[in-house]
Every structure is written in structure tokens, then in C-alpha cells.
Design an enzyme around this catalytic site. Structure first.
Site, PDB file in Angstrom:
ATOM      1  N   LYS A 107       0.840  -1.192   0.000  1.00  0.00           N
ATOM      2  CA  LYS A 107       0.000   0.000   0.000  1.00  0.00           C
ATOM      3  C   LYS A 107       0.884   1.254   0.000  1.00  0.00           C
ATOM      4  O   LYS A 107       2.089   1.188   0.238  1.00  0.00           O
ATOM      5  CB  LYS A 107      -0.919  -0.005   1.225  1.00  0.00           C
ATOM      6  CG  LYS A 107      -0.182   0.055   2.562  1.00  0.00           C
ATOM      7  CD  LYS A 107      -1.143  -0.002   3.733  1.00  0.00           C
ATOM      8  CE  LYS A 107      -0.374   0.078   5.051  1.00  0.00           C
ATOM      9  NZ  LYS A 107      -1.274   0.101   6.225  1.00  0.00           N
ATOM     10  N   TYR A 115      15.285  30.691   7.978  1.00  0.00           N
ATOM     11  CA  TYR A 115      14.056  31.354   8.402  1.00  0.00           C
ATOM     12  C   TYR A 115      13.978  31.448   9.925  1.00  0.00           C
ATOM     13  O   TYR A 115      14.285  30.504  10.652  1.00  0.00           O
ATOM     14  CB  TYR A 115      12.839  30.590   7.897  1.00  0.00           C
ATOM     15  CG  TYR A 115      12.562  30.767   6.426  1.00  0.00           C
ATOM     16  CD1 TYR A 115      12.227  32.010   5.906  1.00  0.00           C
ATOM     17  CD2 TYR A 115      12.625  29.678   5.559  1.00  0.00           C
ATOM     18  CE1 TYR A 115      11.965  32.174   4.550  1.00  0.00           C
ATOM     19  CE2 TYR A 115      12.362  29.829   4.198  1.00  0.00           C
ATOM     20  CZ  TYR A 115      12.035  31.072   3.710  1.00  0.00           C
ATOM     21  OH  TYR A 115      11.778  31.233   2.378  1.00  0.00           O
ATOM     22  N   MET A 156      11.478  24.838   2.261  1.00  0.00           N
ATOM     23  CA  MET A 156      10.721  24.069   1.278  1.00  0.00           C
ATOM     24  C   MET A 156      11.637  23.284   0.344  1.00  0.00           C
ATOM     25  O   MET A 156      11.365  22.132   0.017  1.00  0.00           O
ATOM     26  CB  MET A 156       9.826  24.999   0.452  1.00  0.00           C
ATOM     27  CG  MET A 156       8.991  24.250  -0.585  1.00  0.00           C
ATOM     28  SD  MET A 156       7.938  25.330  -1.580  1.00  0.00           S
ATOM     29  CE  MET A 156       6.724  25.860  -0.354  1.00  0.00           C
ATOM     30  N   ARG A 187     -10.757   0.589  14.867  1.00  0.00           N
ATOM     31  CA  ARG A 187     -10.445   1.285  13.622  1.00  0.00           C
ATOM     32  C   ARG A 187     -11.183   0.624  12.469  1.00  0.00           C
ATOM     33  O   ARG A 187     -12.199   1.120  12.015  1.00  0.00           O
ATOM     34  CB  ARG A 187      -8.922   1.288  13.399  1.00  0.00           C
ATOM     35  CG  ARG A 187      -8.471   2.176  12.257  1.00  0.00           C
ATOM     36  CD  ARG A 187      -6.985   2.091  11.997  1.00  0.00           C
ATOM     37  NE  ARG A 187      -6.570   0.771  11.524  1.00  0.00           N
ATOM     38  CZ  ARG A 187      -5.361   0.506  11.020  1.00  0.00           C
ATOM     39  NH1 ARG A 187      -4.452   1.460  10.973  1.00  0.00           N
ATOM     40  NH2 ARG A 187      -5.065  -0.701  10.598  1.00  0.00           N
TER      41      ARG A 187
END
Length: 379
Positions: free
Chosen positions: A47, A268, A316, A146
Site C-alpha cells: 500500500k 528562516y 521548502m 479502527r
């Protein structure tokens, strides 16, 4: 990353980072896991695009090793993967067929996991419409709240097994919640609940153990195990030496190195400030590539065996490293440094990020140049 080969440079030359995926290591991990079983079946969980590593490349390798049962999460994943495997491979869809898409599931030769009475009724209705038995797996909830039949729906089905008419029951399964902690009492509690559920349902093969569950021992193996993360090198048991071979190596490219004086703010928010004269190296990998922002000021890259701490936040598209430990000129532009590799496997990166290896792998982005090797050679 599929990039057209134009100009004089290769895809690896043009990319900001190189992600190497060792298919041979996946083979060995599958053999190790299968070797822990008796006569049971060892499926493969592919998956999330084989945990981010490329299901279309990984699943055929598992098939070559004798795997014939594959698990995906979503119907679309199964449809996409079906053409990559021979027809005798069975693909199970863990979330079952979405409402209204049952016929699509059947027509693509996929086997749904039925998690509720609603899904059971929709699947048996389709079987009646097409006039033939349709394969399915039945999941019961043994203590995770779940997926799978909760106790009230299990009781309804146990009292009316005819509700499964038209279902070719391939297996009854459940899922362990705490298997990576071998001493957790929930493991034994779930095992008891699962055994109780099996006694109340029509006879069928049973499947319980995930990667970590395999290491709980034979009581948890039943007829089929479903390893996922361990195939891809993630440690299956907390606090123990990882028996799995590492599968991924992520190398980012140096795009700039600069000499900086003491007191220089970096990145940053100026969350890092140099305390002495040194060197800051910038690597062209960032959170847009799936390298988590939480690694800011906590992560480490490696140039060979030399650790280069992250200096400041992950941006980023870039990471800044404190490269002061290396001599001037040691990192020319284009040099590859390890972000995941021999000195720091995926679980170590995850620990620094405050997460798990699963998230690191499945977050790896699409801008890397992906290189597959098998037996040490390009595959």
C-alpha cells in the site's frame, strides 16, 4: 522521477538529490520474514505505493520471491498495480470497495476486505447480481477500534452466517495495535479476542500478524502474515537490534558552501546562530521533497562518516548544514551527502524527527532521481 533525457546531463546530474532503492535488500527482507514462519503464507503489503518506494517496481520483486498475496489500502491502488503482476497474484484491498464501486473491484480482479455489515451486504448483493461467488476477506476488530466488524456486528453475523451467501471467504483477519512493543498486554488480549471471533465465524484461513506481529512468535502467525514496513527496512521491534536490511539511501546535493563569521543567523526565523567562524553548506532537499520540517536544528547529514548537523529550519527546497567539521573545499558543488544512509538509517532519522520510519518513507517526494539496484547493480 521520470525526466526526459535531453542535453548532456543525466537525470541524476539534473536532480537535487538521489534516492537509491535496493530491491535486493527487499528480497532478503522477505526471505528473512518468510523464514520465521512454519508453513504459513507470507504476503506482501504494498500500500501507499510500497511505502513510497514504487509498488510497480517492488511487487514484481516480491512475486519473484514466491509472494502471491499482496495488500493495498485503496481500490485505485489495486487497479493501478493489477497490470504489474501476473494473473495468479491476488490483490486484497484493505479498505474494501467504496460504496458504489463494488463492480469496479470485481471487474479488476481485486479481493476486498469486508470491514462492516454494510460492506458485506453490498458485496453479497453484487454476487447475486452477477450470479457467481465473489472472493473476499472478512476483518474483525480485535481491539483497535479502527477497521473491521465491531462486537455488535460480529454477533449479528455469527447468528446469521447465511448473510455471507455469495462470498468466497478467502480469510478472516484482524490487525495488531501494539505489536512493536512485545511486552504490551494488548497483544495477548487481541490474540484472545481474535481466536474467539474465529470460533464464531465460518471456517477460513486466518491472518493476524503484521511486520511486528511476526516477531511475537508462532501463536500470532496463523495461516498468513502481512508484513509491510519491515520489508522496506523499518525496525519491527522497539528497542531491539534491527534484523532487516536497509533499503533506502537518500543523498542530497551540495549547492553552495559559504564561510561565515561568529554570530551569523541562518535560515528562516534565525533559529540558528553560529557561535564561532565556520562553514554553512546548503543542500537541495527540503520539506517539499518530504524531508520533514520537524528536523530543523535536529537533523544530521553525513559526508562519509563525518556528521553535519542541520543549522536552522528545513526550508521548502533546502537544508542548511553546519559543515565546520570539514576542511575548506571538502564539499564542492554537487557533492552528495547522506540524509538517510549507512551512518543514519531511516529509523534514526525518524527518531530525530519525532516520528516513525513509516512516515519518513511514505513522505519521500517525487523530485528525487530514483535509482533502483538489485544485487548491487542497476535494476
Amino acid at each position: 522521477m521520470a525526466v526526459a533525457e535531453t542535453g548532456s546531463g543525466s537525470a541524476a546530474d539534473r536532480a537535487g538529490a538521489l534516492l537509491t532503492i535496493d530491491l535486493g535488500a527487499i528480497r532478503e527482507n522477505y526471505r528473512l520474514l518468510r523464514g520465521r514462519l512454519g508453513s504459513g503464507v507470507c504476503a506482501g503489503v504494498v500500500k501507499a505505493d510500497a511505502y513510497g518506494l514504487g509498488a510497480a517496481r517492488v511487487a514484481p520483486v516480491l512475486y519473484d520471491e514466491g509472494c502471491r498475496e499482496f495488500f493495498v489500502a485503496h481500490l485505485e491502488e489495486g487497479i493501478a498495480l493489477r497490470s504489474s503482476l501476473p494473473t495468479d497474484a491476488e490483490l486484497f484491498v484493505l479498505h474494501g470497495a467504496p460504496a458504489g464501486a463494488e463492480l469496479d473491484c470485481a471487474e479488476h480482479g481485486l479481493t476486498p476486505v469486508l470491514n462492516s455489515l454494510e460492506q458485506i451486504d453490498a458485496w453479497t448483493a453484487l454476487a447475486a447480481t452477477v450470479g457467481r461467488s465473489l472472493p473476499a476477506v472478512l476483518q474483525v476488530d480485535s481491539g483497535m477500534a479502527r477497521m473491521g466488524l465491531p462486537e455488535d456486528e460480529l454477533s449479528v453475523l455469527a447468528e446469521d452466517p447465511g448473510r455471507l451467501e455469495g462470498v468466497g471467504l478467502r480469510a478472516v483477519m484482524s490487525h495488531l495495535a501494539c505489536a512493536d512493543d512485545q511486552e504490551h498486554p494488548a497483544n495477548r488480549e487481541q490474540l484472545q479476542r481474535f481466536r474467539s471471533a474465529l470460533r464464531r465465524l465460518p471456517a477460513a484461513p486466518a491472518s493476524f500478524a503484521n511486520s511486528s506481529g511476526i516477531f511475537l512468535g508462532p501463536d500470532y502467525h496463523f495461516d498468513m502474515v502481512r508484513p509491510g514496513a519491515a520489508l522496506y527496512g523499518v525496525a519491527p521491534v522497539n528497542g531491539q537490534l534491527n534484523p532487516m536490511r536497509p533499503v533506502v539511501r537518500l543523498q542530497g546535493k551540495i549547492v553552495q558552501v559559504r564561510e561565515v563569521p561568529a554570530g551569523t543567523p541562518v535560515g528562516y526565523g534565525h533559529s540558528f546562530r553560529t557561535t564561532a567562524p565556520g562553514r554553512i553548506a546548503t543542500v537541495s532537499v527540503g520539506y517539499a521533497d518530504g524531508f520533514l520540517r520537524s528536523l530543523g536544528n535536529r537533523g544530521i547529514a553525513h559526508a562519509g562518516s563525518v556528521a553535519l548537523p542541520f543549522a536552522g529550519r528545513v526550508s521548502m527546497d533546502s537544508i542548511t548544514l553546519d559543515a565546520t567539521a570539514l576542511p575548506r573545499g571538502a564539499l564542492p558543488m554537487g557533492t552528495l551527502v547522506d540524509l538517510i544512509g549507512p551512518e543514519q538509517p531511516v529509523d534514526a532519522v525518524a527518531e530525530r524527527a519525532g516520528t516513525i520510519g513509516y512516515e519518513i518513507l511514505t513522505s519521500l517526494g517525487g523530485r528525487y532521481c530514483r535509482r533502483y539496484i538489485d544485487g548491487g547493480v542497476e535494476a
